[in-house]
Design an enzyme around this catalytic site. Sequence first.
Site, mmCIF file in Angstrom:
data_model
loop_
_atom_site.group_PDB
_atom_site.id
_atom_site.type_symbol
_atom_site.label_atom_id
_atom_site.label_comp_id
_atom_site.label_asym_id
_atom_site.label_seq_id
_atom_site.Cartn_x
_atom_site.Cartn_y
_atom_site.Cartn_z
ATOM 1 N N SER A 22 0.843 -1.191 0.000
ATOM 2 C CA SER A 22 0.000 0.000 0.000
ATOM 3 C C SER A 22 0.885 1.251 0.000
ATOM 4 O O SER A 22 1.993 1.226 0.544
ATOM 5 C CB SER A 22 -0.880 -0.027 1.248
ATOM 6 N N PRO A 23 0.408 2.348 -0.591
ATOM 7 C CA PRO A 23 1.213 3.575 -0.579
ATOM 8 C C PRO A 23 1.476 4.021 0.857
ATOM 9 O O PRO A 23 0.565 4.024 1.676
ATOM 10 C CB PRO A 23 0.324 4.599 -1.289
ATOM 11 N N CYS A 25 3.411 7.136 2.997
ATOM 12 C CA CYS A 25 4.152 8.400 3.034
ATOM 13 C C CYS A 25 5.463 8.207 3.787
ATOM 14 O O CYS A 25 5.463 7.697 4.911
ATOM 15 C CB CYS A 25 3.320 9.466 3.733
ATOM 16 N N GLN A 99 0.535 6.436 -6.442
ATOM 17 C CA GLN A 99 -0.697 7.100 -6.016
ATOM 18 C C GLN A 99 -0.523 8.609 -6.183
ATOM 19 O O GLN A 99 0.436 9.181 -5.673
ATOM 20 C CB GLN A 99 -0.971 6.760 -4.553
ATOM 21 N N TYR A 183 -8.288 14.264 2.268
ATOM 22 C CA TYR A 183 -7.520 15.098 1.340
ATOM 23 C C TYR A 183 -8.475 15.698 0.306
ATOM 24 O O TYR A 183 -9.685 15.525 0.407
ATOM 25 C CB TYR A 183 -6.361 14.276 0.748
ATOM 26 N N ARG A 326 1.622 -1.506 7.171
ATOM 27 C CA ARG A 326 2.386 -1.751 8.407
ATOM 28 C C ARG A 326 3.034 -3.128 8.413
ATOM 29 O O ARG A 326 4.168 -3.291 8.880
ATOM 30 C CB ARG A 326 1.476 -1.573 9.622
HETATM 31 C C1 536 Z 1 -3.598 7.285 7.730
HETATM 32 N N1 536 Z 1 -2.653 8.101 7.040
HETATM 33 C C2 536 Z 1 -2.816 8.280 5.725
HETATM 34 C C3 536 Z 1 -1.983 9.031 4.958
HETATM 35 C C4 536 Z 1 -0.780 9.655 5.569
HETATM 36 C C5 536 Z 1 -0.942 9.856 7.041
HETATM 37 C C6 536 Z 1 -1.543 8.676 7.738
HETATM 38 C C7 536 Z 1 -2.253 9.213 3.544
HETATM 39 O O1 536 Z 1 -3.280 8.751 3.053
HETATM 40 N N2 536 Z 1 -1.397 9.863 2.818
HETATM 41 C C8 536 Z 1 -4.958 7.914 7.807
HETATM 42 C C9 536 Z 1 -6.035 7.267 7.272
HETATM 43 C C10 536 Z 1 -7.294 7.800 7.360
HETATM 44 C C11 536 Z 1 -7.493 9.009 7.961
HETATM 45 C C12 536 Z 1 -6.403 9.681 8.453
HETATM 46 C C13 536 Z 1 -5.139 9.132 8.385
#
Ligand code: 536
Length: 359
Positions: A22-23, A25, A99, A183, A326
């Site tokens: 999975s992508p 960061c 992504q 986002y 993870r």
């Molecule tokens: C989990 N995260 C997702 C990230 C980066 C930070 C951590 C991403 O999609 N780039 C997350 C999932 C759902 C809601 C908040 C955070």
Amino acid sequence: MPSLFSPLSINDVTLKNRIGVSPMCQYSATDGMPGDWHFVHLGARAIGGAALVIAEATAVSPEGRITPGCTGLWSDAQGEKFARIAHFIKSTGSVPGIQLAHAGRKASAYAPWMGVGNLAETDAQAWQPIGPSPIPFGGPLTRCPREMTRTDIARVQSDFVAAARRARHAGFEWLELHFAHGYLGQSFFSPIANRRADEYGGGFEGRARFVLETFAAVREIWPGRLVLSVRLGMTDFLPAGQPIEESIELVRRLKTLGLDVIDPSLGGNTPDVSGVPYGPGFMAPIAERVKREVQIAAAVSWQITEPQQADSIIRDGQADILLLARAMLSDPHWSFHAAKVLGRPDYRSVLPPQYHRAT
Ligand code: 536
């Protein structure tokens, strides 16, 4: 052969098994450029036997980064760096994916180990986030986004198209659009984040418009022989968020426009996660529901760590592809160990010949 290790073909792309990375960061880029860290991080997981390796949420424009360390694909120089990564992943027999993202109102934040919430406005690296409405995310993300104009919307959409073109030239065969986790795409769809009075807000049609238009524009230039997926937050698990039925309807519309795979996730539109039913494989029933109701290939992620659990999700038809994050951090050779645990006789072949003496 365990179901987890059955191949899957979508368009002209064949995954050698159902395990994807999975992508994730890494917050380790400079000026959006992926570096040695990204090459090794992604390359190691391709060596480890995953059928698909998706590079992290990569911003389509500088203001679309979550943090100053996020990767980008707004320049050809970034595309060249990514090309080396994509070609290496491909050389291992894994499918290279990326992504594309725009962080919207969740932008201009610290990397998790650098601080909490938004960069101080006085920080030289900080910038003004944009979003559908001038409403801060909340919690530690206090900065108020600037409400996007129609011109901003058109510009971001063409940034997605330009970045998708660069991803294609770089050799990626799987493109995922990040419309989840609060986002930009997700926030347009969310009644919590989007209070617009124009045609990009209001009821379902208005809130879905940004996602559908952006998807359609990318679909025009992304080849039909390759794979296009969308990560969509299906629900915030909160009464004020979008109902899951709306999200399923959005996936239905995306399918009509040429979506190949849905990658369901969390809405993430507020810091309130009190309703999220965390637990092993908690997204699997949601993936299964979207897959069944829309008749589309589905990925699944979140709290999938055990080979038996992963194998049964595929065997029971709840999802077609597992996207692990993870688990892949703690064990880049997760696929190899899963093959062994599940009793695949030729489990050594999951790793390349250089590693055939692994135990
Ligand atoms: C989990 N995260 C997702 C990230 C980066 C930070 C951590 C991403 O999609 N780039 C997350 C999932 C759902 C809601 C908040 C955070």
